[in-house]
Motif scaffolding. Structure first.
Motif, PDB file in Angstrom:
ATOM      1  N   SER A  10      46.331  23.989  46.585  1.00 37.44           N
ATOM      2  CA  SER A  10      47.370  25.032  46.453  1.00 37.44           C
ATOM      3  C   SER A  10      46.788  26.412  47.362  1.00 37.44           C
ATOM      4  CB  SER A  10      47.094  25.479  45.025  1.00 37.44           C
ATOM      5  OG  SER A  10      47.365  24.488  44.264  1.00 37.44           O
ATOM      6  N   ASP A  11      47.888  27.038  47.454  1.00 40.71           N
ATOM      7  CA  ASP A  11      47.758  28.467  47.992  1.00 40.71           C
ATOM      8  C   ASP A  11      47.181  29.352  47.358  1.00 40.71           C
ATOM      9  OD1 ASP A  11      49.911  30.725  49.983  1.00 40.71           O
ATOM     10  OD2 ASP A  11      47.608  30.283  50.399  1.00 40.71           O
ATOM     11  N   VAL A  12      45.994  29.346  47.019  1.00 35.79           N
ATOM     12  CA  VAL A  12      45.004  30.222  46.251  1.00 35.79           C
ATOM     13  C   VAL A  12      43.454  29.810  46.296  1.00 35.79           C
ATOM     14  CG1 VAL A  12      44.804  28.359  44.303  1.00 35.79           C
ATOM     15  CG2 VAL A  12      44.985  30.928  43.729  1.00 35.79           C
ATOM     16  N   ARG A  13      42.918  31.001  45.966  1.00 34.56           N
ATOM     17  CA  ARG A  13      41.242  30.807  46.022  1.00 34.56           C
ATOM     18  C   ARG A  13      40.735  30.980  44.751  1.00 34.56           C
ATOM     19  NH1 ARG A  13      36.658  35.260  48.243  1.00 34.56           N
ATOM     20  NH2 ARG A  13      35.307  34.642  46.679  1.00 34.56           N
ATOM     21  N   LEU A  14      40.126  29.744  43.918  1.00 35.17           N
ATOM     22  CA  LEU A  14      39.598  29.816  42.668  1.00 35.17           C
ATOM     23  C   LEU A  14      38.065  29.774  42.656  1.00 35.17           C
ATOM     24  CD1 LEU A  14      41.936  26.816  41.325  1.00 35.17           C
ATOM     25  CD2 LEU A  14      42.116  29.250  40.911  1.00 35.17           C
ATOM     26  N   ASP A  15      37.413  31.026  42.193  1.00 41.61           N
ATOM     27  CA  ASP A  15      36.029  30.755  41.964  1.00 41.61           C
ATOM     28  C   ASP A  15      35.423  30.553  40.752  1.00 41.61           C
ATOM     29  OD1 ASP A  15      36.009  34.281  43.731  1.00 41.61           O
ATOM     30  OD2 ASP A  15      36.029  32.181  44.380  1.00 41.61           O
ATOM     31  N   PHE A  16      34.768  29.450  40.747  1.00 45.22           N
ATOM     32  CA  PHE A  16      34.220  28.984  39.405  1.00 45.22           C
ATOM     33  C   PHE A  16      32.767  29.644  39.357  1.00 45.22           C
ATOM     34  CE2 PHE A  16      37.040  25.613  40.820  1.00 45.22           C
ATOM     35  CZ  PHE A  16      37.603  25.305  39.840  1.00 45.22           C
TER      36      PHE A  16
END
Length: 263
Positions: A10-16
């Motif tokens: 996906s065109d997104v940054r996800l920070d866990f």
């Protein structure tokens, strides 16, 4: 050892989470069960060898203590029973409609302090007082979030236990002006929620509520609230036909059964 790789197309940054002093590092929980050929019994009438709810493909988030996994008993002996319990009473109170007795049937909501607060009770009478509780996990399905501010992206929800209100209230009997007895109320757990993508439909949150389970009592009542400037709707008992009703899983350890056999 085992290594996992996480990625997204996906065109997104996800920070866990990998910060906060290491208190919220990614956790791996490994669950084992003893093999058995015995049939599953009704979880509302007694212990069951296997959970009545099977695996789910619903996206989920756990708020389980790192020192106590969902199926690890406090005492020596493996878990042989997981008992799933449906609510026996639900209610949502509203500050701006203080006399309204909302049943939490469709939306089981929390909002901005006292604006919306929700309560749910579970009958524990199917579990023997002689049993030893290894863990208890509350399952909540978030179906909608309506923020009042664009500055917040993470919304904390608190869970309290109301020991004095465990057995004496029913669905539709509670309002802001007619509240439950709060004597002895204590904090159990808090967990962070996030606004969900409408295409996901729902997000499952698993919350460790083990400290609230007292088998000398016939029931337990939980209070849910948030101080965040947001309205969060969890699924009520009639949302989507009742398939996502808030439910409680209690894991019982083998120790209690062995003790009973010896007495």
């Amino acid at each position: 050892a085992i290594t996992f790789k996480l990625s997204t197309d996906s065109d997104v940054r996800l920070d866990f989470v990998g910060w906060n002093g290491g208190e919220a590092l990614p956790q791996l929980v490994v669950t084992s069960h003893e093999p058995t050929n015995e049939p599953t019994t009704n979880p509302t009438k007694g212990p069951t060898k296997f959970p009545s709810r099977g695996p789910t493909d619903v996206p989920s988030v756990s708020a389980i203590s790192p020192t106590l996994s969902m199926t690890t008993p406090k005492h020596t002996g493996s878990v042989i029973s997981e008992i799933d319990i449906e609510p026996s009473a639900m209610a949502t109170t509203k500050y701006s409609s203080p006399d309204a007795k909302n049943e939490g049937l469709l939306n089981f909501s929390v909002e901005n302090g006292e604006e919306r607060v929700s309560f749910v009770r579970y009958d524990l009478s199917s579990i023997s007082p002689m049993d030893v509780v290894g863990s208890a996990t509350l399952h909540l399905y978030l179906v909608r979030g309506i923020p009042d501010s664009v500055s917040e992206t993470v919304f904390n929800v608190s869970v309290h236990s109301l020991p004095q209100s465990s057995e004496d209230w029913s669905t539709g009997s509670v309002s802001y002006n007619e509240p439950l007895e709060s004597k002895g109320e204590f904090f159990v757990k808090s967990f962070d929620t996030f606004l969900i993508d409408p295409s996901m439909g729902k997000m499952l949150y698993r919350v460790d509520v083990t400290p609230a389970i007292d088998l000398s009592q016939n029931a337990v009542t939980f209070k849910l609230s948030t101080d965040s400037d947001v309205r969060l709707d969890f699924a009520g008992s009639q949302w989507n036909g009742g398939d996502e009703t808030p439910w409680l899983r209690v894991a019982v350890s083998e120790t209690s059964y062995s003790q009973r056999l010896r007495t």
